[in-house]
Enzyme design. Structure first.
Site, PDB file in Angstrom:
ATOM      1  N   TRP A 103       0.825  -1.212   0.000  1.00 12.87           N
ATOM      2  CA  TRP A 103       0.000   0.000   0.000  1.00 12.87           C
ATOM      3  C   TRP A 103       0.851   1.250   0.000  1.00 12.87           C
ATOM      4  CZ3 TRP A 103      -4.257  -1.357  -1.957  1.00 12.87           C
ATOM      5  CH2 TRP A 103      -4.864  -2.559  -1.612  1.00 12.87           C
ATOM      6  N   ASP A 172      -1.899   6.423   6.377  1.00 12.00           N
ATOM      7  CA  ASP A 172      -2.904   5.479   5.888  1.00 12.00           C
ATOM      8  C   ASP A 172      -3.178   4.493   7.027  1.00 12.00           C
ATOM      9  OD1 ASP A 172      -4.400   3.479   4.722  1.00 12.00           O
ATOM     10  OD2 ASP A 172      -2.983   3.048   3.095  1.00 12.00           O
ATOM     11  N   LYS A 196     -12.157  -2.265   6.497  1.00 10.92           N
ATOM     12  CA  LYS A 196     -11.399  -3.190   7.348  1.00 10.92           C
ATOM     13  C   LYS A 196     -11.890  -3.108   8.789  1.00 10.92           C
ATOM     14  CE  LYS A 196      -8.425  -3.567   3.793  1.00 10.92           C
ATOM     15  NZ  LYS A 196      -7.730  -2.675   2.874  1.00 10.92           N
TER      16      LYS A 196
END
Ligand code: PLP
Length: 361
Positions: A103, A172, A196
Site C-alpha cells: 500500500w 494510511d 477493514k
C-alpha cells in the site's frame, strides 16, 4: 437460525454482529421515517443526525477537538493516495514517504504520477517488507511524512510512530484505525477506507488538521479538493449514505459496548498474543513478520509447504473458519483479526491450528 462463520477476511471484513442486527432491525423503517436508510434524503434531518453523530463519536474515540475536521469521501484509500499529494504537496516542496509494503508503494506511485517531489528515506523492501524500518533520517523541511500504520498484506505494523522532527505525519490507517489509542498531535492527516475496521466498503474516513486544510490546494476540481468536503460537512454531493450509517453504528458499538479504544486495544493485544504464541512455540507454523514489527491486526504465517497451506485453508473453511488465505501476491496464510473479530473466534482458530498440526505435523 442464521448460520454465521468465524470470519478472518482481510477486507471487506467482519462487522460486529450486534451492528448487523441493528441494521437489519431498522432497515425497513429507519428512525421512524417509514423508509429505509437507503431511501431517505441525504439532506434530511435524520441523515444529518447520522453523519453528525458519526463525526462526534470519531472525535470522542480519538480524543480530538475542533482543530481537526472529520470527512467522508468516496474512492477508498486508493483515491487518498492521489488526493493527499494533490492537495497538500505544492510545487517547490517535498514530502517523505516510508515504504513498508504494497500500500505504501501504491501511495508513492500516485505522487510520482502527479510529478510531485518526494523522497523515500526508508524502505523495508530489501527483506520483502517483513519489518518496520528504524532510525530514519527524515527531512525536517518536508511538508509531511507519509506512513502506512498497518501493512495489511505483509502483516507488520508501527508499534510506535517515529520521531519526524516535528513534521506532521500523514497516515494510511485503513487497517488499524480505531484499534488502539493514538497521540493525535502527531498527525496532520489520517485516512482509512472503512471496510477493514469501521464499516462496509464505499467510504473513506479522512481526518485533517485545520492548518493542513487551510494550506490545501484551492485550484483542483471540486470533488478532488478537501476544502469542498470540509465546507459542506461531506455533503457537497450525495454521499454514500448507507456506508456512513454503518460507520456510525460501528463507532457507537466501539464507544458504548466495547468501552473505547484503550479497552479495544487490550482485547486486540490478547487476540494477537494467542496467535503469535502459537507461532512461536510451533515447528510447523512460521510467522513471516519480524517479531518487533508484528501486526496486531493481520497475522501472517507459513506452513511447511504450499500443499499443506492449501489443505489448511480448505479444512479451516470446512470448520467454519473463513478468509485465512494469504494475499495473492505473497501466498501463505493470514488471519485478519480486526476489532469485530471476537476472542472466541481467535480461540477457535488456535484450537483448530493445534489439531491441524497434530494431524499433519
Ligand atoms: C485495503 C487497503 C487499502 C486500499 O483500500 P481501498 O479502499 O480498496 O482503496 C489501502 N491501504 C491499506 C493499508 C489497506 O489495508
Amino acid at each position: 437460525m442464521v448460520k454465521r462463520i468465524y470470519n478472518f477476511n482481510p477486507g471487506p471484513a467482519a462487522l460486529p454482529t450486534a451492528v448487523l442486527e441493528e441494521i437489519q432491525e431498522s432497515f425497513l423503517d429507519f428512525a421512524g421515517t417509514g423508509m429505509s436508510i437507503t431511501e431517505v434524503s441525504h439532506r434530511s434531518k435524520q441523515f444529518d443526525e447520522v453523519i453528525n453523530d458519526a463525526v462526534e463519536r470519531a472525535r470522542r474515540l480519538l480524543g480530538i477537538g475542533d482543530d481537526y475536521r472529520v470527512l467522508f469521501i468516496q474512492g477508498g484509500a486508493s483515491l487518498q493516495f492521489a488526493m493527499v499529494p494533490m492537495n497538500l504537496l505544492p510545487e517547490g516542496r517535498s514530502a517523505d514517504y516510508v515504504n513498508t509494503g504494497t500500500w505504501s508503494t501504491k501511495a508513492i506511485k500516485e505522487a510520482e504520477i502527479l510529478g510531485k517531489t518526494f523522497r523515500v528515506p526508508a524502505s523495508s523492501e530489501d527483506k520483502n517488507f517483513s519489518y518496520i524500518p528504524k532510525n530514519i533520517d527524515f527531512d525536517e523541511n518536508a511538508v509531511y511524512v507519509h506512513l502506512t500504520s498497518n501493512n495489511t498484506i505483509k502483516g507488520t505494523q508501527w508499534a510506535e510512530f517515529p520521531d519526524t522532527k516535528g513534521v506532521p505525519i500523514v497516515c494510511d490507517m485503513s487497517s488499524d484505525i480505531m484499534s488502539r489509542p493514538i497521540d493525535m498531535s502527531r498527525f496532520g492527516l489520517i485516512y482509512a477506507g472503512a471496510q477493514k475496521n469501521i464499516g462496509p466498503a464505499g467510504v473513506c474516513m479522512v481526518i485533517i488538521r485545520n492548518d493542513m486544510l487551510e494550506k490545501a490546494d484551492d485550484s483542483l476540481p471540486s470533488m478532488l479538493k478537501y476544502k469542498t468536503y470540509a465546507s459542506k460537512n461531506s455533503l457537497y454531493n450525495t454521499p454514500p449514505c448507507f456506508a456512513i450509517y454503518v460507520v456510525q453504528l460501528v463507532l457507537k458499538w466501539l464507544e458504548e459496548t466495547m468501552g473505547g479504544l484503550a479497552r479495544m486495544d487490550e482485547i486486540n493485544r490478547k487476540k494477537a498474543a494467542m496467535l503469535y504464541n502459537l507461532l512461536d512455540t510451533s515447528d510447523f507454523y512460521t510467522g513471516t513478520a519480524e517479531p518487533d514489527s508484528r501486526s496486531l491486526m493481520n497475522v501472517t504465517f507459513r506452513l511447511p509447504n504450499e500443499e499443506l497451506e492449501k489443505k489448511f485453508v480448505q479444512e479451516a473453511a470446512q470448520n467454519d473458519l473463513g478468509g485465512l488465505k494469504g494475499h495473492r501476491s505473497v501466498g501463505g496464510c493470514r488471519a485478519s483479526i480486526y476489532n469485530a473479530t471476537t476472542l472466541d473466534a481467535v480461540e477457535t482458530l488456535v484450537d483448530f491450528m493445534k489439531t491441524f498440526e497434530g494431524k499433519n505435523g
